[in-house]
Design a protein around this motif. Structure first.
Motif, PDB file in Angstrom:
ATOM      1  N   GLY A   1      57.058  64.940  -3.611  1.00 49.31           N
ATOM      2  CA  GLY A   1      56.675  64.469  -2.298  1.00 49.31           C
ATOM      3  C   GLY A   1      57.697  63.562  -1.663  1.00 49.31           C
ATOM      4  N   ASP A   2      58.888  63.554  -2.216  1.00 53.95           N
ATOM      5  CA  ASP A   2      59.963  62.658  -1.750  1.00 53.95           C
ATOM      6  C   ASP A   2      60.746  63.365  -0.653  1.00 53.95           C
ATOM      7  OD1 ASP A   2      62.114  61.003  -1.348  1.00 53.95           O
ATOM      8  OD2 ASP A   2      62.665  60.848  -3.473  1.00 53.95           O
ATOM      9  N   TRP A   3      60.814  62.757   0.543  1.00 59.28           N
ATOM     10  CA  TRP A   3      61.574  63.316   1.666  1.00 59.28           C
ATOM     11  C   TRP A   3      63.019  63.612   1.289  1.00 59.28           C
ATOM     12  CZ3 TRP A   3      60.153  64.476   6.743  1.00 59.28           C
ATOM     13  CH2 TRP A   3      61.211  64.732   7.628  1.00 59.28           C
ATOM     14  N   PHE A   4      63.589  62.786   0.474  1.00 57.74           N
ATOM     15  CA  PHE A   4      65.017  62.933   0.132  1.00 57.74           C
ATOM     16  C   PHE A   4      65.244  63.718  -1.156  1.00 57.74           C
ATOM     17  CE2 PHE A   4      64.822  59.182   2.860  1.00 57.74           C
ATOM     18  CZ  PHE A   4      65.738  59.533   3.837  1.00 57.74           C
ATOM     19  N   ASP A   5      64.193  64.316  -1.652  1.00 55.37           N
ATOM     20  CA  ASP A   5      64.357  65.166  -2.845  1.00 55.37           C
ATOM     21  C   ASP A   5      64.778  66.558  -2.371  1.00 55.37           C
ATOM     22  OD1 ASP A   5      64.262  66.698  -5.102  1.00 55.37           O
ATOM     23  OD2 ASP A   5      62.252  66.049  -5.726  1.00 55.37           O
ATOM     24  N   PRO A   6      65.997  67.016  -2.722  1.00 52.90           N
ATOM     25  CA  PRO A   6      66.469  68.317  -2.250  1.00 52.90           C
ATOM     26  C   PRO A   6      65.528  69.468  -2.609  1.00 52.90           C
ATOM     27  CG  PRO A   6      68.272  67.099  -3.237  1.00 52.90           C
ATOM     28  CD  PRO A   6      67.009  66.321  -3.542  1.00 52.90           C
ATOM     29  N   ALA A   7      64.812  69.313  -3.681  1.00 53.01           N
ATOM     30  CA  ALA A   7      63.940  70.412  -4.114  1.00 53.01           C
ATOM     31  C   ALA A   7      62.792  70.659  -3.139  1.00 53.01           C
ATOM     32  CB  ALA A   7      63.379  70.109  -5.505  1.00 53.01           C
ATOM     33  N   ASN A   8      62.544  69.732  -2.223  1.00 52.29           N
ATOM     34  CA  ASN A   8      61.413  69.870  -1.310  1.00 52.29           C
ATOM     35  C   ASN A   8      61.745  70.592  -0.023  1.00 52.29           C
ATOM     36  OD1 ASN A   8      59.658  68.543  -3.049  1.00 52.29           O
ATOM     37  ND2 ASN A   8      60.238  66.512  -2.273  1.00 52.29           N
ATOM     38  N   TRP A   9      63.011  70.983   0.154  1.00 53.33           N
ATOM     39  CA  TRP A   9      63.427  71.552   1.434  1.00 53.33           C
ATOM     40  C   TRP A   9      64.147  72.898   1.265  1.00 53.33           C
ATOM     41  CZ3 TRP A   9      61.490  69.231   5.542  1.00 53.33           C
ATOM     42  CH2 TRP A   9      61.113  67.884   5.434  1.00 53.33           C
ATOM     43  N   ALA A  10      63.920  73.757   2.272  1.00 48.67           N
ATOM     44  CA  ALA A  10      64.629  75.045   2.323  1.00 48.67           C
ATOM     45  C   ALA A  10      64.889  75.392   3.772  1.00 48.67           C
ATOM     46  CB  ALA A  10      63.798  76.145   1.669  1.00 48.67           C
ATOM     47  N   LEU A  11      65.908  76.256   3.983  1.00 53.98           N
ATOM     48  CA  LEU A  11      66.136  76.734   5.340  1.00 53.98           C
ATOM     49  C   LEU A  11      64.927  77.542   5.804  1.00 53.98           C
ATOM     50  CD1 LEU A  11      69.853  77.969   5.307  1.00 53.98           C
ATOM     51  CD2 LEU A  11      68.946  75.920   6.422  1.00 53.98           C
ATOM     52  N   THR A  12      64.545  77.322   7.053  1.00 56.12           N
ATOM     53  CA  THR A  12      63.424  78.084   7.587  1.00 56.12           C
ATOM     54  C   THR A  12      63.750  79.573   7.614  1.00 56.12           C
ATOM     55  OG1 THR A  12      62.836  76.192   8.957  1.00 56.12           O
ATOM     56  CG2 THR A  12      61.872  78.316   9.579  1.00 56.12           C
ATOM     57  N   SER A  13      65.011  79.897   7.921  1.00 53.90           N
ATOM     58  CA  SER A  13      65.406  81.305   8.040  1.00 53.90           C
ATOM     59  C   SER A  13      65.594  81.978   6.687  1.00 53.90           C
ATOM     60  CB  SER A  13      66.688  81.411   8.866  1.00 53.90           C
ATOM     61  OG  SER A  13      67.733  80.683   8.226  1.00 53.90           O
ATOM     62  N   ASP A  14      65.759  81.190   5.626  1.00 53.08           N
ATOM     63  CA  ASP A  14      65.994  81.778   4.290  1.00 53.08           C
ATOM     64  C   ASP A  14      65.545  80.769   3.250  1.00 53.08           C
ATOM     65  OD1 ASP A  14      66.807  82.997   1.975  1.00 53.08           O
ATOM     66  OD2 ASP A  14      68.930  83.166   2.547  1.00 53.08           O
ATOM     67  N   ASN A  15      64.296  80.906   2.802  1.00 54.64           N
ATOM     68  CA  ASN A  15      63.769  79.883   1.908  1.00 54.64           C
ATOM     69  C   ASN A  15      64.354  79.929   0.505  1.00 54.64           C
ATOM     70  OD1 ASN A  15      62.465  82.038   0.725  1.00 54.64           O
ATOM     71  ND2 ASN A  15      60.403  81.481   1.439  1.00 54.64           N
ATOM     72  N   THR A  16      65.310  80.877   0.282  1.00 54.63           N
ATOM     73  CA  THR A  16      66.015  80.848  -1.005  1.00 54.63           C
ATOM     74  C   THR A  16      67.117  79.804  -1.004  1.00 54.63           C
ATOM     75  OG1 THR A  16      67.594  82.554  -0.356  1.00 54.63           O
ATOM     76  CG2 THR A  16      65.523  83.294  -1.370  1.00 54.63           C
TER      77      THR A  16
END
Length: 357
Positions: free
Chosen positions: A327-342
């Protein structure tokens, strides 16, 4: 009278006298002194010489018939010509018509004046000069050495550059001319290596080459060194993805193949790294780990890597929360590109993302 060594009457003219008459015991039937009129002549005996050995020799650059070891030039007299035990000798010398290697060679043998205690009792039936057409001059062994190969920079071939300027000719007769030219290939192939064996193929010429049985120099050694090649990053551009790595395109990889200056070797991959993951222009860009397909794990090349300020990272249109467990905003694992969630790790920080959806 004069007698030979074998107690035969020597050649010459002898006047007959009373001492030449043998008594028969009938002298009483005659009166007065015995007179003997006449002479007796012993002529020289003919001897016929022939060449008995020494018609063959190894080439030595001259015309002299000096035979070979155990088979020197000799002239013998026909059997029965010379009386047994008579003292008779002569010198022998001979020359071929030409010096070159061949069979069926013409030659002339000279028999010197007869000498010895009984020389005056003989003469040479065929004169002092004998000729023949069964002479043989065999080839002389000539051993080649001193041929070298030059070290070279890797050029994708197994060809070697050969130098015959210091070639040696062991066994060459003084004044003769024999030349050598040669080509060479690296026996173990085209790849980089030290003191590699070079197989030689030699060709011979010169006015006297036909008179020799040549022993080739079969090999020499030389080294193949790495080819220097400089890799410099071209201008690269990518959309922000939260990473400093840049994945080059096929066309960009092909451009690095051109840098090899190669006919068959290729660049199949590399690492391109930007100086930051954040959006910007004229970013520091570096290259490393260029993968070269050359059949030798890239070891035929010595790469030099340059760095340039040619990188560009543009904003990502949007990123999406994919709800990592922290649940950390700055944790890279929580984010993906909208156009390519890989593509994950795209933290919407700084000016890197236009929107969060």
């Amino acid at each position: 009278p004069s007698l030979s060594t074998t107690n035969l009457l020597a050649a010459g003219s002898y006047q007959l006298d009373s001492s030449s008459v043998t008594s028969t015991g009938k002298e009483a039937n005659f009166s007065g002194a015995v007179s003997v009129i006449g002479s007796h002549t012993v002529t020289q005996k003919a001897v016929t010489p022939s060449v008995s050995s020494g018609k063959t020799k190894e080439y030595d650059g001259d015309l002299v018939m000096d035979g070979v070891t155990g088979n020197a030039l000799e002239v013998s007299l026909s059997v029965g010509d010379q009386e047994t035990n008579d003292d008779l000798s002569y010198t022998v010398s001979g020359v071929y018509g030409t010096k070159s290697v061949d069979t069926g060679k013409a030659y002339t043998v000279y028999v010197g004046p007869l000498t010895g205690d009984d020389a005056a009792n003989y003469y040479l039936a065929s004169g002092h000069e004998l000729t023949g057409l069964d002479g043989v001059v065999t080839a002389k062994t000539l051993t080649i050495g001193g041929i070298s190969a030059a070290d070279k920079v890797y050029d994708e071939t197994d060809l070697a550059s050969i130098d015959t300027s210091q070639a040696t000719f062991s066994g060459l007769v003084s004044g003769d001319t024999v030349t050598v030219s040669a080509t060479g290939v690296f026996s173990a192939g085209k790849h980089v290596g030290t003191a590699k064996t070079v197989a030689l193929t030699s060709t011979y010429g010169g006015a006297d080459v036909g008179n020799y049985a040549i022993v080739d120099q079969l090999t020499t050694t030389a080294s193949i060194t790495q080819k220097p090649v400089t890799f410099s990053p071209a201008a690269v551009e990518k959309v922000y993805d939260g990473a400093v790595a840049y994945q080059p395109t096929a066309d960009e990889i092909d451009a690095f193949t051109d840098a090899l200056g190669s006919v068959s070797d290729t660049v199949t991959g590399m690492t391109v790294t930007l100086g930051t993951k954040n959006v910007g222009t004229n970013l520091y860009t570096s290259l490393s780990n260029v993968v070269i397909s050359d059949g030798n794990s890239g070891n035929n090349y010595a790469p030099v890597y340059l760095s340039e300020y040619t990188g560009t990272i543009t904003q990502a249109d949007s990123v999406t929360w994919i709800g990592g467990g922290s649940g950390d905003w700055f944790d890279p694992a929580n984010w993906a590109l909208t156009s390519d969630n890989t593509v994950t790790g795209v933290i919407p920080d700084a000016n890197n993302v236009s929107a969060v959806v």
